[in-house]
Write a protein that holds these residues in place. Structure first.
Motif, PDB file in Angstrom:
ATOM      1  N   THR A 197     -12.148  -3.688  -4.068  1.00  0.00           N
ATOM      2  CA  THR A 197     -12.549  -3.586  -2.668  1.00  0.00           C
ATOM      3  C   THR A 197     -12.976  -2.164  -2.325  1.00  0.00           C
ATOM      4  O   THR A 197     -13.592  -1.940  -1.293  1.00  0.00           O
ATOM      5  CB  THR A 197     -11.386  -4.007  -1.749  1.00  0.00           C
ATOM      6  OG1 THR A 197     -10.226  -3.233  -2.077  1.00  0.00           O
ATOM      7  CG2 THR A 197     -11.087  -5.484  -1.914  1.00  0.00           C
ATOM      8  N   ARG A 198     -12.642  -1.192  -3.165  1.00  0.00           N
ATOM      9  CA  ARG A 198     -12.976   0.196  -2.887  1.00  0.00           C
ATOM     10  C   ARG A 198     -14.067   0.716  -3.805  1.00  0.00           C
ATOM     11  O   ARG A 198     -14.435   1.878  -3.739  1.00  0.00           O
ATOM     12  CB  ARG A 198     -11.725   1.068  -3.038  1.00  0.00           C
ATOM     13  CG  ARG A 198     -10.629   0.723  -2.045  1.00  0.00           C
ATOM     14  CD  ARG A 198      -9.470   1.675  -2.171  1.00  0.00           C
ATOM     15  NE  ARG A 198      -8.458   1.378  -1.162  1.00  0.00           N
ATOM     16  CZ  ARG A 198      -7.352   2.092  -0.991  1.00  0.00           C
ATOM     17  NH1 ARG A 198      -7.137   3.148  -1.741  1.00  0.00           N
ATOM     18  NH2 ARG A 198      -6.479   1.769  -0.069  1.00  0.00           N
ATOM     19  N   GLN A 225      -9.271  -0.393  -7.208  1.00  0.00           N
ATOM     20  CA  GLN A 225      -9.359  -1.686  -6.555  1.00  0.00           C
ATOM     21  C   GLN A 225     -10.832  -2.035  -6.323  1.00  0.00           C
ATOM     22  O   GLN A 225     -11.622  -1.210  -5.888  1.00  0.00           O
ATOM     23  CB  GLN A 225      -8.614  -1.653  -5.222  1.00  0.00           C
ATOM     24  CG  GLN A 225      -7.116  -1.478  -5.374  1.00  0.00           C
ATOM     25  CD  GLN A 225      -6.459  -2.625  -6.101  1.00  0.00           C
ATOM     26  OE1 GLN A 225      -6.858  -3.775  -5.953  1.00  0.00           O
ATOM     27  NE2 GLN A 225      -5.468  -2.326  -6.900  1.00  0.00           N
ATOM     28  N   LYS A 268      -3.681  -3.106   9.812  1.00  0.00           N
ATOM     29  CA  LYS A 268      -4.788  -3.718   9.094  1.00  0.00           C
ATOM     30  C   LYS A 268      -5.608  -4.544  10.073  1.00  0.00           C
ATOM     31  O   LYS A 268      -5.107  -5.467  10.712  1.00  0.00           O
ATOM     32  CB  LYS A 268      -4.287  -4.601   7.948  1.00  0.00           C
ATOM     33  CG  LYS A 268      -5.416  -5.172   7.096  1.00  0.00           C
ATOM     34  CD  LYS A 268      -4.906  -5.858   5.862  1.00  0.00           C
ATOM     35  CE  LYS A 268      -6.057  -6.352   5.003  1.00  0.00           C
ATOM     36  NZ  LYS A 268      -5.598  -7.016   3.762  1.00  0.00           N
ATOM     37  N   TYR A 306       0.857  -1.180   0.000  1.00  0.00           N
ATOM     38  CA  TYR A 306       0.000   0.000   0.000  1.00  0.00           C
ATOM     39  C   TYR A 306       0.894   1.231   0.000  1.00  0.00           C
ATOM     40  O   TYR A 306       1.537   1.535   1.013  1.00  0.00           O
ATOM     41  CB  TYR A 306      -0.878   0.046   1.239  1.00  0.00           C
ATOM     42  CG  TYR A 306      -1.871  -1.075   1.377  1.00  0.00           C
ATOM     43  CD1 TYR A 306      -3.192  -0.928   0.960  1.00  0.00           C
ATOM     44  CD2 TYR A 306      -1.506  -2.282   1.967  1.00  0.00           C
ATOM     45  CE1 TYR A 306      -4.114  -1.948   1.119  1.00  0.00           C
ATOM     46  CE2 TYR A 306      -2.418  -3.311   2.125  1.00  0.00           C
ATOM     47  CZ  TYR A 306      -3.712  -3.129   1.696  1.00  0.00           C
ATOM     48  OH  TYR A 306      -4.620  -4.153   1.863  1.00  0.00           O
ATOM     49  N   LYS A 317     -15.364   0.929   6.859  1.00  0.00           N
ATOM     50  CA  LYS A 317     -14.497   0.762   5.695  1.00  0.00           C
ATOM     51  C   LYS A 317     -13.522   1.928   5.566  1.00  0.00           C
ATOM     52  O   LYS A 317     -12.331   1.741   5.291  1.00  0.00           O
ATOM     53  CB  LYS A 317     -15.362   0.629   4.447  1.00  0.00           C
ATOM     54  CG  LYS A 317     -14.616   0.274   3.178  1.00  0.00           C
ATOM     55  CD  LYS A 317     -15.624   0.082   2.049  1.00  0.00           C
ATOM     56  CE  LYS A 317     -14.939  -0.289   0.748  1.00  0.00           C
ATOM     57  NZ  LYS A 317     -15.923  -0.454  -0.354  1.00  0.00           N
ATOM     58  N   GLU A 318     -14.025   3.143   5.767  1.00  0.00           N
ATOM     59  CA  GLU A 318     -13.176   4.329   5.683  1.00  0.00           C
ATOM     60  C   GLU A 318     -12.126   4.341   6.785  1.00  0.00           C
ATOM     61  O   GLU A 318     -10.960   4.699   6.549  1.00  0.00           O
ATOM     62  CB  GLU A 318     -14.040   5.582   5.750  1.00  0.00           C
ATOM     63  CG  GLU A 318     -14.928   5.787   4.526  1.00  0.00           C
ATOM     64  CD  GLU A 318     -15.939   6.903   4.712  1.00  0.00           C
ATOM     65  OE1 GLU A 318     -15.921   7.533   5.790  1.00  0.00           O
ATOM     66  OE2 GLU A 318     -16.740   7.138   3.775  1.00  0.00           O
ATOM     67  N   LYS A 358     -10.862   1.718   8.264  1.00  0.00           N
ATOM     68  CA  LYS A 358      -9.879   0.679   7.932  1.00  0.00           C
ATOM     69  C   LYS A 358      -8.854   1.198   6.928  1.00  0.00           C
ATOM     70  O   LYS A 358      -7.667   0.887   7.027  1.00  0.00           O
ATOM     71  CB  LYS A 358     -10.592  -0.563   7.385  1.00  0.00           C
ATOM     72  CG  LYS A 358     -11.335  -1.368   8.446  1.00  0.00           C
ATOM     73  CD  LYS A 358     -12.153  -2.486   7.833  1.00  0.00           C
ATOM     74  CE  LYS A 358     -11.299  -3.534   7.181  1.00  0.00           C
ATOM     75  NZ  LYS A 358     -12.105  -4.673   6.668  1.00  0.00           N
ATOM     76  N   GLU A 359      -9.307   1.984   5.953  1.00  0.00           N
ATOM     77  CA  GLU A 359      -8.386   2.512   4.950  1.00  0.00           C
ATOM     78  C   GLU A 359      -7.411   3.514   5.558  1.00  0.00           C
ATOM     79  O   GLU A 359      -6.237   3.555   5.179  1.00  0.00           O
ATOM     80  CB  GLU A 359      -9.172   3.138   3.803  1.00  0.00           C
ATOM     81  CG  GLU A 359      -9.919   2.117   2.960  1.00  0.00           C
ATOM     82  CD  GLU A 359     -10.583   2.731   1.738  1.00  0.00           C
ATOM     83  OE1 GLU A 359     -10.455   3.955   1.552  1.00  0.00           O
ATOM     84  OE2 GLU A 359     -11.223   1.982   0.977  1.00  0.00           O
ATOM     85  N   ILE A 397      -4.844   1.435   7.384  1.00  0.00           N
ATOM     86  CA  ILE A 397      -3.932   0.784   6.441  1.00  0.00           C
ATOM     87  C   ILE A 397      -2.819   1.740   6.027  1.00  0.00           C
ATOM     88  O   ILE A 397      -1.647   1.359   5.926  1.00  0.00           O
ATOM     89  CB  ILE A 397      -4.703   0.264   5.206  1.00  0.00           C
ATOM     90  CG1 ILE A 397      -5.434  -1.041   5.558  1.00  0.00           C
ATOM     91  CG2 ILE A 397      -3.752   0.024   4.025  1.00  0.00           C
ATOM     92  CD1 ILE A 397      -6.330  -1.558   4.467  1.00  0.00           C
ATOM     93  N   ARG A 398      -3.179   3.007   5.807  1.00  0.00           N
ATOM     94  CA  ARG A 398      -2.164   3.990   5.425  1.00  0.00           C
ATOM     95  C   ARG A 398      -1.142   4.206   6.537  1.00  0.00           C
ATOM     96  O   ARG A 398      -0.036   4.686   6.297  1.00  0.00           O
ATOM     97  CB  ARG A 398      -2.823   5.308   5.042  1.00  0.00           C
ATOM     98  CG  ARG A 398      -3.545   5.238   3.690  1.00  0.00           C
ATOM     99  CD  ARG A 398      -3.884   6.625   3.171  1.00  0.00           C
ATOM    100  NE  ARG A 398      -4.954   7.255   3.950  1.00  0.00           N
ATOM    101  CZ  ARG A 398      -6.245   7.112   3.684  1.00  0.00           C
ATOM    102  NH1 ARG A 398      -6.631   6.357   2.660  1.00  0.00           N
ATOM    103  NH2 ARG A 398      -7.154   7.718   4.423  1.00  0.00           N
ATOM    104  N   GLU A 408      -2.821  -0.541  -4.697  1.00  0.00           N
ATOM    105  CA  GLU A 408      -3.260   0.805  -5.055  1.00  0.00           C
ATOM    106  C   GLU A 408      -2.850   1.208  -6.462  1.00  0.00           C
ATOM    107  O   GLU A 408      -2.616   2.374  -6.749  1.00  0.00           O
ATOM    108  CB  GLU A 408      -2.725   1.806  -4.034  1.00  0.00           C
ATOM    109  CG  GLU A 408      -3.281   1.548  -2.655  1.00  0.00           C
ATOM    110  CD  GLU A 408      -2.781   2.531  -1.612  1.00  0.00           C
ATOM    111  OE1 GLU A 408      -3.563   2.864  -0.719  1.00  0.00           O
ATOM    112  OE2 GLU A 408      -1.615   2.945  -1.698  1.00  0.00           O
TER     113      GLU A 408
END
Length: 311
Positions: free
Chosen positions: A215-216, A213, A307, A122, A295-296, A298-299, A302-303, A209
Motif C-alpha cells: 500500500t506504500r 507494504q 484511520k 501499526y 495518502k501522506e 492518512k499515514e 494512522i500513527r 509495518e
C-alpha cells in the motif's frame, strides 16, 4: 490425520517468524500440522525455524524464489488435512483462532469458507479495521455474503480465514502469474462457488509495518489481476457487480496515484460508477499529486491511531 493444515509462506522474516510460530503453539485447539514453505530466503529465517521442526512442524524448501502464490500452492499440494489455513511469517493469531474456526465448521456444515475479523498493528498502535460489517453484530457467528459485506476493508484477510480442500478443487489454486491483489483474485473465485461462515470476533493480528507494504509502494511494476474475467459471475449476481466496481475503483486510484494515467483510464473506464459513493467518485477525479498528499496525511493520522477511508 490432522484436522487443520497451517501454511506459513516464508521469505526473509527472520525477525518475526519465531513469534508467528509461537502464536500457533499457543492455540487452544491443537489438532494441526504446520507446513513452512521457504521461498529461498536470503536471511536467517530458516535458522530461526529449525528449532521448531518436528513431526508436527515441517519445512519445505523451494529451489528458486517463486513468490507468495506459489508458496501457498506448494503448501496446499502437500497438505494432509481437509481444512487449510494460512499465517504469514510476520503476523500473529489470537490463542482461540483455530478453536473459533473449528466451531464455525461444526455450526455451519454447509459452508466451505470460514473467516474471522482481525486487527491491524501499526508500530505501537492497534486499529480495528472499519470494514463496515453492516448487519453483523459484534461477536456474532453466521453465514454471510462475502460480496455484500466486503465493500470496504476486507472482513477477513488471508491470515484469518480457512478453506476446505474442496474450494481449491472447484475454484482453482492461487494465480502465480499475478503478484498484486492475488488474495482478491482468489477470494472472488472461492466465494462465488462456496458459502462463507464468519465470526465477527477479532482472532488475528495483521502487522502493517514489517517490511515494504504494497500500500506504500508503487504497483506499476506488478502483475495485476484481470477483473474482466469475473464479469460473467457479476451477470448472475448484482452483489458481485458492485464488488467488482469497488475493486476496480481501488486499483484505478492506486494506479493514478502512482502516475500511470493511461493505465488508470483503461481500468476506470470499466467501473460502473453507479455503485460508488460520492467520496470515491471525487477521489477518482483528483490529480495524482493531491492523491499522494491525501495518502501522506492518512499515514500521519494512522500513527496517531486514527484511520480514515473513502469506504
Amino acid at each position: 490425520m490432522a484436522f487443520f493444515t497451517v501454511i506459513i509462506p516464508l521469505y526473509n522474516k527472520e525477525s518475526y517468524v519465531e513469534n508467528t510460530i509461537n502464536s500457533i503453539l499457543k492455540q487452544t485447539f491443537t489438532d494441526y500440522e504446520v507446513l513452512i514453505i521457504n521461498d529461498c530466503s536470503t536471511d536467517d529465517s530458516v535458522a530461526k525455524v529449525k528449532p521448531f521442526l518436528s513431526e508436527k512442524f515441517k519445512l519445505i524448501e523451494h529451489s528458486e524464489n517463486k513468490g507468495l502464490s506459489a508458496a501457498r500452492n506448494t503448501g496446499i499440494q502437500n497438505a494432509n488435512a481437509n481444512y487449510i489455513t494460512f499465517l504469514d511469517a510476520d503476523d500473529l493469531w489470537k490463542t482461540t483462532f483455530l478453536e473459533t474456526i473449528f466451531r464455525l465448521i461444526n455450526d455451519f456444515p454447509e459452508a466451505r469458507i470460514f473467516g474471522t475479523n482481525y486487527e491491524e498493528v501499526y508500530s505501537n498502535k492497534i486499529i480495528t479495521p472499519k470494514n463496515l460489517p453492516i448487519g453483523l453484530k459484534p461477536n456474532s457467528n453466521q453465514l454471510v455474503s462475502f460480496f455484500k459485506f466486503n465493500l470496504g476493508q476486507g472482513i477477513y484477510n488471508h491470515g484469518s480465514v480457512c478453506f476446505h480442500k474442496e474450494v481449491y478443487s472447484k475454484a482453482g489454486m492461487y494465480d502465480e502469474n499475478i503478484d498484486f491483489a492475488e488474495d482478491i483474485d482468489f477470494n472472488i473465485r472461492a466465494n462465488y462457488h462456496f458459502k462463507l461462515a464468519y465470526s465477527n470476533t477479532i482472532q488475528m493480528q495483521y502487522f502493517m509495518e514489517t517490511g515494504l507494504q504494497l500500500t506504500r509502494s508503487s504497483i506499476l511494476n506488478k502483475r495485476l489481476p484481470e477483473y474482466d474475467k469475473y464479469d460473467v459471475f457479476a451477470s448472475e449476481n448484482k452483489d458481485i457487480t458492485k464488488y467488482l466496481a469497488f475493486e476496480r475503483y481501488v486499483l484505478a486510484k492506486h494506479i493514478k496515484t502512482d502516475g500511470s494515467y493511461e493505465l488508470y483510464k483503461k481500468i476506470s473506464s470499466k467501473i460502473d460508477y453507479s455503485y460508488l459513493n460520492w467520496k470515491q467518485k471525487l477521489l477518482l477525479k483528483l490529480p495524482a499529486f493531491i492523491l499522494k498528499l491525501i495518502k501522506e496525511i492518512k499515514e500521519v493520522l494512522i500513527r496517531k491511531g486514527l484511520k480514515i477511508t473513502s469506504y
